[in-house]
Design a protein around this motif. Structure first.
Motif, PDB file in Angstrom:
ATOM      1  N   ILE A  81      -0.098   4.812  -3.267  1.00 26.10           N
ATOM      2  CA  ILE A  81      -0.161   4.951  -1.721  1.00 26.10           C
ATOM      3  C   ILE A  81      -0.362   6.465  -1.279  1.00 26.10           C
ATOM      4  CG2 ILE A  81       1.572   4.896   0.291  1.00 26.10           C
ATOM      5  CD1 ILE A  81       2.532   2.214  -1.118  1.00 26.10           C
ATOM      6  N   VAL A  82       0.320   7.418  -2.164  1.00 31.04           N
ATOM      7  CA  VAL A  82       0.159   8.897  -1.794  1.00 31.04           C
ATOM      8  C   VAL A  82      -1.288   9.269  -1.859  1.00 31.04           C
ATOM      9  CG1 VAL A  82       0.955  11.181  -2.556  1.00 31.04           C
ATOM     10  CG2 VAL A  82       2.635   9.277  -2.480  1.00 31.04           C
ATOM     11  N   LYS A  83      -2.080   8.753  -2.820  1.00 30.20           N
ATOM     12  CA  LYS A  83      -3.394   9.263  -3.125  1.00 30.20           C
ATOM     13  C   LYS A  83      -4.074   8.568  -2.018  1.00 30.20           C
ATOM     14  CE  LYS A  83      -7.311   8.373  -6.222  1.00 30.20           C
ATOM     15  NZ  LYS A  83      -7.781   7.753  -7.352  1.00 30.20           N
ATOM     16  N   LYS A  84      -3.868   7.366  -1.609  1.00 30.11           N
ATOM     17  CA  LYS A  84      -4.531   6.958  -0.420  1.00 30.11           C
ATOM     18  C   LYS A  84      -4.362   7.726   0.892  1.00 30.11           C
ATOM     19  CE  LYS A  84      -7.055   3.549  -2.017  1.00 30.11           C
ATOM     20  NZ  LYS A  84      -8.283   3.494  -2.053  1.00 30.11           N
ATOM     21  N   LEU A  85      -3.055   7.954   1.094  1.00 29.39           N
ATOM     22  CA  LEU A  85      -2.752   8.868   2.233  1.00 29.39           C
ATOM     23  C   LEU A  85      -3.353  10.233   2.219  1.00 29.39           C
ATOM     24  CD1 LEU A  85       1.281   8.118   2.736  1.00 29.39           C
ATOM     25  CD2 LEU A  85      -0.706   7.358   3.898  1.00 29.39           C
ATOM     26  N   HIS A  86      -3.327  10.813   1.080  1.00 32.41           N
ATOM     27  CA  HIS A  86      -4.000  12.096   0.898  1.00 32.41           C
ATOM     28  C   HIS A  86      -5.543  12.095   1.113  1.00 32.41           C
ATOM     29  CE1 HIS A  86      -5.318  15.795  -1.146  1.00 32.41           C
ATOM     30  NE2 HIS A  86      -4.308  16.312  -0.673  1.00 32.41           N
ATOM     31  N   SER A 131      -7.071  10.042   3.107  1.00 32.65           N
ATOM     32  CA  SER A 131      -7.409  10.024   4.398  1.00 32.65           C
ATOM     33  C   SER A 131      -6.872  11.049   5.321  1.00 32.65           C
ATOM     34  CB  SER A 131      -6.556   8.515   5.015  1.00 32.65           C
ATOM     35  OG  SER A 131      -5.036   9.015   4.987  1.00 32.65           O
ATOM     36  N   GLY A 132      -6.678  12.312   4.751  1.00 33.94           N
ATOM     37  CA  GLY A 132      -6.315  13.297   5.396  1.00 33.94           C
ATOM     38  C   GLY A 132      -5.076  13.652   5.657  1.00 33.94           C
ATOM     39  N   LEU A 133      -3.950  13.039   5.352  1.00 32.31           N
ATOM     40  CA  LEU A 133      -2.748  13.384   5.509  1.00 32.31           C
ATOM     41  C   LEU A 133      -2.158  14.225   4.553  1.00 32.31           C
ATOM     42  CD1 LEU A 133      -0.089  12.650   7.327  1.00 32.31           C
ATOM     43  CD2 LEU A 133       0.354  11.003   5.456  1.00 32.31           C
TER      44      LEU A 133
END
Length: 88
Positions: free
Chosen positions: A2-7, A9-11
């Motif tokens: 989840i953290v990888k996907k958020l990162h 996506s630009g977060l």
């Protein structure tokens, strides 16, 4: 994951930390607004303040997770000739 996907996506961790601090302020504002604008009394205002206040630890935790991911994601800095003491 989840953290990888958020990162990706630009977060970034700074965004999560900013959201955490903003939620602390929003918690106070919502409590104050509920006390002043609604006739339900302090019990309802306290529930609003606590509800929004619960967001801050979540955002801080997310910020820490993103920060650790970003540290791992940074490539190692190559040593420059100036840093090693050898002439260029």
């Amino acid at each position: 994951m989840i953290v990888k996907k958020l990162h990706e996506s630009g977060l970034h961790s700074e965004h999560a930390y900013a959201a955490a601090f903003a939620s602390v302020g929003l918690s106070f504002v919502s409590w104050l607004g509920s006390v002043k604008l609604e006739q339900q009394g302090y019990a309802r205002a306290d529930r609003w303040g606590i509800f929004i206040g619960e967001w801050a630890p979540t955002f801080f935790g997310l910020g820490l997770a993103l920060s650790r991911y970003e540290e791992r994601d940074v490539p190692e800095v190559l040593e420059t000739p100036e840093a090693s003491g050898t002439p260029a």
